[in-house]
Design a protein around this motif. Structure first.
Motif, PDB file in Angstrom:
ATOM      1  N   ASP A  27       0.818  -1.212   0.000  1.00  0.00           N
ATOM      2  CA  ASP A  27       0.000   0.000   0.000  1.00  0.00           C
ATOM      3  C   ASP A  27       0.850   1.260   0.000  1.00  0.00           C
ATOM      4  OD1 ASP A  27      -2.219  -1.614   0.064  1.00  0.00           O
ATOM      5  OD2 ASP A  27      -2.493  -1.464   2.230  1.00  0.00           O
ATOM      6  N   VAL A  28       2.078   1.159   0.512  1.00  0.00           N
ATOM      7  CA  VAL A  28       2.961   2.323   0.552  1.00  0.00           C
ATOM      8  C   VAL A  28       4.115   2.167  -0.438  1.00  0.00           C
ATOM      9  CG1 VAL A  28       2.352   2.921   2.910  1.00  0.00           C
ATOM     10  CG2 VAL A  28       4.263   1.363   2.503  1.00  0.00           C
ATOM     11  N   GLY A  29       3.949   1.267  -1.406  1.00  0.00           N
ATOM     12  CA  GLY A  29       4.902   1.163  -2.503  1.00  0.00           C
ATOM     13  C   GLY A  29       6.024   0.174  -2.330  1.00  0.00           C
ATOM     14  N   ALA A  30       6.118  -0.521  -1.193  1.00  0.00           N
ATOM     15  CA  ALA A  30       7.216  -1.462  -0.951  1.00  0.00           C
ATOM     16  C   ALA A  30       6.812  -2.853  -1.416  1.00  0.00           C
ATOM     17  CB  ALA A  30       7.574  -1.473   0.539  1.00  0.00           C
ATOM     18  N   ALA A  42       0.727  10.177   3.900  1.00  0.00           N
ATOM     19  CA  ALA A  42       1.191  10.635   2.592  1.00  0.00           C
ATOM     20  C   ALA A  42       0.091  11.393   1.855  1.00  0.00           C
ATOM     21  CB  ALA A  42       1.661   9.440   1.764  1.00  0.00           C
ATOM     22  N   ASP A  43      -1.148  10.951   2.012  1.00  0.00           N
ATOM     23  CA  ASP A  43      -2.267  11.647   1.362  1.00  0.00           C
ATOM     24  C   ASP A  43      -2.457  13.046   1.951  1.00  0.00           C
ATOM     25  OD1 ASP A  43      -2.753   9.360  -0.155  1.00  0.00           O
ATOM     26  OD2 ASP A  43      -4.111   8.528   1.353  1.00  0.00           O
ATOM     27  N   SER A  74      -7.058  18.698   3.484  1.00  0.00           N
ATOM     28  CA  SER A  74      -6.054  18.244   4.449  1.00  0.00           C
ATOM     29  C   SER A  74      -6.681  17.986   5.808  1.00  0.00           C
ATOM     30  CB  SER A  74      -4.938  19.282   4.575  1.00  0.00           C
ATOM     31  OG  SER A  74      -4.306  19.519   3.342  1.00  0.00           O
ATOM     32  N   VAL A  75      -7.496  18.943   6.273  1.00  0.00           N
ATOM     33  CA  VAL A  75      -8.147  18.777   7.574  1.00  0.00           C
ATOM     34  C   VAL A  75      -9.067  17.570   7.556  1.00  0.00           C
ATOM     35  CG1 VAL A  75      -9.784  19.831   9.182  1.00  0.00           C
ATOM     36  CG2 VAL A  75      -7.970  21.219   8.164  1.00  0.00           C
ATOM     37  N   GLU A  76      -9.819  17.412   6.481  1.00  0.00           N
ATOM     38  CA  GLU A  76     -10.737  16.275   6.391  1.00  0.00           C
ATOM     39  C   GLU A  76      -9.985  14.954   6.450  1.00  0.00           C
ATOM     40  OE1 GLU A  76     -13.477  14.386   2.903  1.00  0.00           O
ATOM     41  OE2 GLU A  76     -13.847  16.495   3.409  1.00  0.00           O
ATOM     42  N   ARG A  77      -8.839  14.875   5.786  1.00  0.00           N
ATOM     43  CA  ARG A  77      -8.076  13.629   5.786  1.00  0.00           C
ATOM     44  C   ARG A  77      -7.476  13.324   7.152  1.00  0.00           C
ATOM     45  NH1 ARG A  77      -5.042  13.634  -0.186  1.00  0.00           N
ATOM     46  NH2 ARG A  77      -6.690  12.428  -1.207  1.00  0.00           N
ATOM     47  N   ILE A  78      -7.233  14.354   7.951  1.00  0.00           N
ATOM     48  CA  ILE A  78      -6.743  14.133   9.309  1.00  0.00           C
ATOM     49  C   ILE A  78      -7.872  13.704  10.237  1.00  0.00           C
ATOM     50  CG2 ILE A  78      -5.742  15.258  11.331  1.00  0.00           C
ATOM     51  CD1 ILE A  78      -4.165  17.051   9.389  1.00  0.00           C
ATOM     52  N   VAL A  79      -8.975  14.426  10.186  1.00  0.00           N
ATOM     53  CA  VAL A  79     -10.081  14.159  11.116  1.00  0.00           C
ATOM     54  C   VAL A  79     -10.792  12.863  10.767  1.00  0.00           C
ATOM     55  CG1 VAL A  79     -12.285  15.024  11.983  1.00  0.00           C
ATOM     56  CG2 VAL A  79     -10.384  16.604  11.594  1.00  0.00           C
ATOM     57  N   LEU A  80     -11.002  12.617   9.471  1.00  0.00           N
ATOM     58  CA  LEU A  80     -11.690  11.398   9.042  1.00  0.00           C
ATOM     59  C   LEU A  80     -10.653  10.400   8.539  1.00  0.00           C
ATOM     60  CD1 LEU A  80     -14.637  13.027   7.038  1.00  0.00           C
ATOM     61  CD2 LEU A  80     -14.526  12.465   9.473  1.00  0.00           C
ATOM     62  N   ALA A  81      -9.665  10.121   9.368  1.00  0.00           N
ATOM     63  CA  ALA A  81      -8.525   9.310   8.947  1.00  0.00           C
ATOM     64  C   ALA A  81      -8.928   7.926   8.489  1.00  0.00           C
ATOM     65  CB  ALA A  81      -7.516   9.206  10.086  1.00  0.00           C
ATOM     66  N   TYR A 130       3.866  14.912   7.666  1.00  0.00           N
ATOM     67  CA  TYR A 130       2.965  14.640   6.547  1.00  0.00           C
ATOM     68  C   TYR A 130       3.684  14.847   5.210  1.00  0.00           C
ATOM     69  CZ  TYR A 130      -0.861  14.792   9.946  1.00  0.00           C
ATOM     70  OH  TYR A 130      -1.691  14.539  11.012  1.00  0.00           O
ATOM     71  N   LEU A 131       4.474  15.922   5.123  1.00  0.00           N
ATOM     72  CA  LEU A 131       5.199  16.186   3.883  1.00  0.00           C
ATOM     73  C   LEU A 131       6.240  15.102   3.623  1.00  0.00           C
ATOM     74  CD1 LEU A 131       5.768  20.048   4.221  1.00  0.00           C
ATOM     75  CD2 LEU A 131       3.821  18.831   3.230  1.00  0.00           C
TER      76      LEU A 131
END
Length: 587
Positions: free
Chosen positions: A4-7, A260-261, A274-281, A399-400
Motif C-alpha cells: 500500500d505504501v509502494g514497498a 502521505a495523502d 487536508s483537515v478532512e483527511r486528518i479528522v476522518l482518517a 505529513y510532507l
C-alpha cells in the motif's frame, strides 16, 4: 500492507520463512545512532544531590523537596558523623541552606537560590508503545520547556531509545519511571518513557541528525521444520551479502496509512481536504487489525484475542499491549463515530463540539478541530488554514515527509523490478561523503548520472534515488518518467514555495504572513513548507548482522532485553549484593 505504501520488490530469491512480526512490543527494539556515532542507550542514572542527601540524613526526598519549594525547615535529630559532607551536599543541591543548632543540623529553603539553566541539554529517551510526537510533547511538559528536538521518529509498537535535546532546562534532571498501572500510564504518558544520560551540547537536534538505527527483531511462530536452520542460514546469508531495498517503513505513514495523502493535500494547498483527511482518517478498521481478521478468516482465534486484549499472566500486564486500542484508532468507539458525524454535517460550525466529543488520546484530531473552531470564531477567511497551523511544525513536516517517502518507495520498486540489481544508464550515484542523513540533503549532497555502466566503477550500493523536492536531480534510467508520473508527486518546481501561501495569508488578514514578511526569504520558505528534497540509497547492507534460533514456550516469553530490563536487572543485582553484605537498604 507494505504494498500500500509502494514497498513490493525483493532483492533475494531464497525461500521465505514465515512468522509473526512484532507479535509483542518488545519483539522490536531500536537504538538510534547519532550523527557522531554514539548509540542511544539508557544508562543507569546517578543519584541527584537531593537523593544522596536524603539517604545520608535518613529522611524522604519528598520532605526535603517540600522545604526547597515551600519553605519550612528540617532538623536532623540523629547523630551525623560526617557533617562536612552533609554541608557539601546541601551546597551542591543549591535549593537548600544548612546550619547547626545545638549540635544538630538544620536545613531550610535557600532564598537566594536561582536555578541554573543550560543552553542545550541532550538526553536519551527510552519509550515503549509510545508515539514519538506524543512522547516529545510529554517530555517537554515534564522538563518545563516549550519543545524538544529529535533526529527522527521511531516506531510506536516497539521499545526504542533515541536522543532528544531541549533548551533552558533547569539543573534538576527529572526522570519519569514507567508506572506499573496501565490506567495511570495512559493518563500520564500516552505510552511509557524514561529519561537519562543528560549532557550539555552545542546545538539542538534537527530531523536527519542521525547516522542510522540499530535493530533487534524477534520473528515468532516460525514453523520448526527439520530444515529450518538451513533455510534460516540461506536467507540470512543472502541478506548479509545482498542487502535489502531501503524502503521507508509503515510507521512513516501513520497508524491509518494516510499521512502521505495528507502531505499531498498540504503541498497542493488544499486546506479543507487536508483537515478532512486528518479528522476522518479511517472509516473502518486499522490496517493491522484488518490484516489479523483476514489471516484468521474473520474469526479471531484465542491467540489473537490474548494479544489484542493483553489477557495474559498477571506479571505481563505492564509489558505488552498497553494502549493497543489507541494504535487501532480505525476501530471507532461511539464517541469517535459521533464526533466524525458532527464534523461531516458541518465542519466549521460543529468543530468545537466534535473536538470535545473525541477521546483525549486523539491529540492530533482534537488539536486540528480546536484550531478550526478558533478560526471560524475569529471569522478567518480560511479557518482550515488556522486549523492546520495549530499543529506543531514538526508534525506538519511529518505529513510532507510521508508524501516524499511514498513516492520514493514506488519509484524504488519500479527500479528494482525493471532493472534488477545492476547499475544502468541514467542511474544517480553518490559522490560526496556522508556522515548522517542530513548529508543527503539535495543542497549538500553531490550526485552524478551514470552514462556508461560498463566502464563505471560505481556499484548498485552507490545508487541513490531522490526524495521529491525543488533542488534534486532526477535520474533518467529507462522508464523513470513513467514510474514518477504514476505516483502522486508534483513537478520539482512545485516543491519550491513561491510565496503563494504567504500572499494568501496576507489577503486573509492572517498575521503569520505579516510576521514572515519582515524575515528573510529563506526563513519564510522554510516555514511555509518548501521541500528541498534529498537522496536515499537504493540498497543497503546491514552492518554487524547476527541471528540465532531461539525456542520458547509461551508467546509471553520475552526474547529481547531492552534498556529498561538491563537497568532493572542491574538495580536488582546491586540491591541483592548490598543485602548480602549486610548494608541497610531502603525497602
Amino acid at each position: 500492507l507494505e504494498e500500500d505504501v509502494g514497498a513490493r520488490a525483493f532483492t533475494t530469491t531464497t525461500k521465505a520463512i514465515t512468522g509473526v512480526f512484532r507479535e509483542r512490543i518488545r519483539d522490536f527494539v531500536v537504538h538510534e545512532i547519532g550523527a557522531d556515532g554514539a548509540v542511544a542507550t539508557l544508562q543507569e542514572e546517578r543519584k541527584t544531590p537531593m537523593q544522596t542527601l536524603a539517604e545520608a540524613l535518613g529522611c524522604d526526598v519528598s520532605r526535603l523537596e517540600a522545604v526547597a519549594v515551600g519553605g519550612g525547615e528540617v532538623v536532623v535529630d540523629r547523630v551525623v558523623e560526617d557533617r562536612a559532607a552533609i554541608h557539601r551536599l546541601v551546597a551542591e543541591e543549591g535549593r537548600l541552606c544548612s546550619d547547626e543548632v545545638g549540635g544538630r543540623i538544620r536545613l531550610g529553603r535557600n532564598a537566594y537560590y536561582r536555578p541554573k539553566k543550560r543552553p542545550v541539554v541532550k538526553f536519551a529517551v527510552f519509550k515503549e508503545n509510545a508515539d514519538t510526537m506524543h512522547t516529545a510533547t510529554d517530555v517537554a511538559r515534564l522538563l518545563g520547556v516549550r519543545r524538544v528536538g529529535y533526529a527522527g521518529t521511531k516506531d510506536k509498537r516497539a521499545a526504542t531509545t533515541q536522543w532528544m535535546t531541549a533548551r533552558d532546562v533547569k539543573q534538576k534532571r527529572p526522570s519519569l519511571p514507567l508506572p506499573e498501572d496501565a490506567e495511570d500510564e495512559k493518563k500520564q504518558t500516552h505510552g511509557r518513557f524514561r529519561l537519562g544520560n543528560f549532557c550539555d551540547v552545542a546545538r539542538d537536534l534537527e530531523l536527519g541528525d542521525l547516522r542510522g538505527n540499530r535493530f533487534e527483531i524477534a520473528l515468532r511462530g516460525c514453523e520448526a521444520t527439520p530444515d529450518l536452520r538451513r533455510r534460516a542460514e540461506d536467507a540470512c546469508d543472502a541478506l548479509r551479502r545482498v542487502g535489502f531495498c531501503n524502503y521507508f517503513g509503515l510507521q512513516r505513514f501513520g497508524a491509518n496509512g494516510n499521512n502521505a495523502d495528507v502531505g499531498a493535500s498540504l503541498l497542493r494547498k488544499r486546506w479543507a481536504e487536508s483537515v478532512e483527511r486528518i479528522v476522518l482518517a479511517t472509516g473502518g478498521e486499522s490496517r493491522r487489525r484488518q490484516s489479523r481478521r483476514e489471516k484468521n478468516g474473520d474469526k479471531g482465534d484465542d491467540d489473537n484475542k490474548g494479544n489484542d486484549d493483553n489477557k495474559g499472566d498477571d506479571d505481563d500486564k505492564g509489558d505488552d499491549d498497553v494502549g493497543e486500542e489507541e494504535d487501532d484508532v480505525g476501530e471507532e468507539d461511539d464517541e469517535t463515530a459521533a464526533a466524525r458525524r458532527l464534523y461531516v454535517a458541518n465542519p466549521t460550525r460543529n468543530a468545537l463540539a466534535a473536538a470535545k466529543q473525541l477521546p483525549k488520546r486523539m491529540r492530533v484530531e482534537r488539536s486540528v478541530l480546536f484550531g478550526l473552531a478558533k478560526g471560524a470564531e475569529n471569522r478567518r477567511p480560511s479557518p482550515f488554514l488556522e486549523a492546520l497551523r495549530s499543529l506543531p511544525k514538526n508534525h506538519r513536516l511529518l505529513y510532507l515527509h510521508a508524501h516524499q517517502s511514498k513516492v520514493w518507495n514506488l519509484v524504488a520498486s519500479y527500479r528494482v523490478e525493471r532493472h534488477g540489481l545492476d547499475v544502468v544508464e541514467g542511474d544517480l550515484v553518490l559522490t560526496s561523503h556522508v556522515d548522517s542523513a542530513r548529508d543527503l540533503n539535495a543542497e549538500t549532497a553531490r550526485v552524478r548520472r551514470v552514462t556508461d555502466p560498463g566502464n563505471d566503477d560505481a556499484t548498485v550500493y552507490d545508487v541513490v534515488l531522490p526524495l521529491p523536492g525543488h533542488a534534486v536531480q532526477l535520474p533518467s534510467f529507462s522508464g523513470f518518467d513513467e514510474a514518477y508520473a504514476n505516483t502522486d508527486a508534483l513537478r520539482p518546481d512545485q516543491y519550491l514555495d513561491d510565496d503563494d501561501l504567504e500572499e494568501q495569508e496576507e489577503e486573509e488578514g492572517d498575521d503569520f504572513g505579516a510576521r514572515r514578511r519582515r524575515g528573510s526569504t529563506k526563513k519564510r520558505r522554510k516555514d511555509t513548507g518548501s521541500l528541498t528534497g534529498a537522496y536515499r540509497k537504493l540498497l543497503v547492507k546491514p552492518a554487524n548482522f547476527r541471528w540465532r534460533l531461539q525456542p520458547y514456550e509461551s508467546k509471553y516469553d520475552q526474547l529481547i532485553e531492552t534498556d529498561l530490563d538491563r537497568l532493572t536487572t542491574t538495580t536488582t543485582t546491586t540491591t541483592k549484593r548490598r543485602r548480602d553484605d549486610g548494608d541497610d537498604v531502603e525497602r
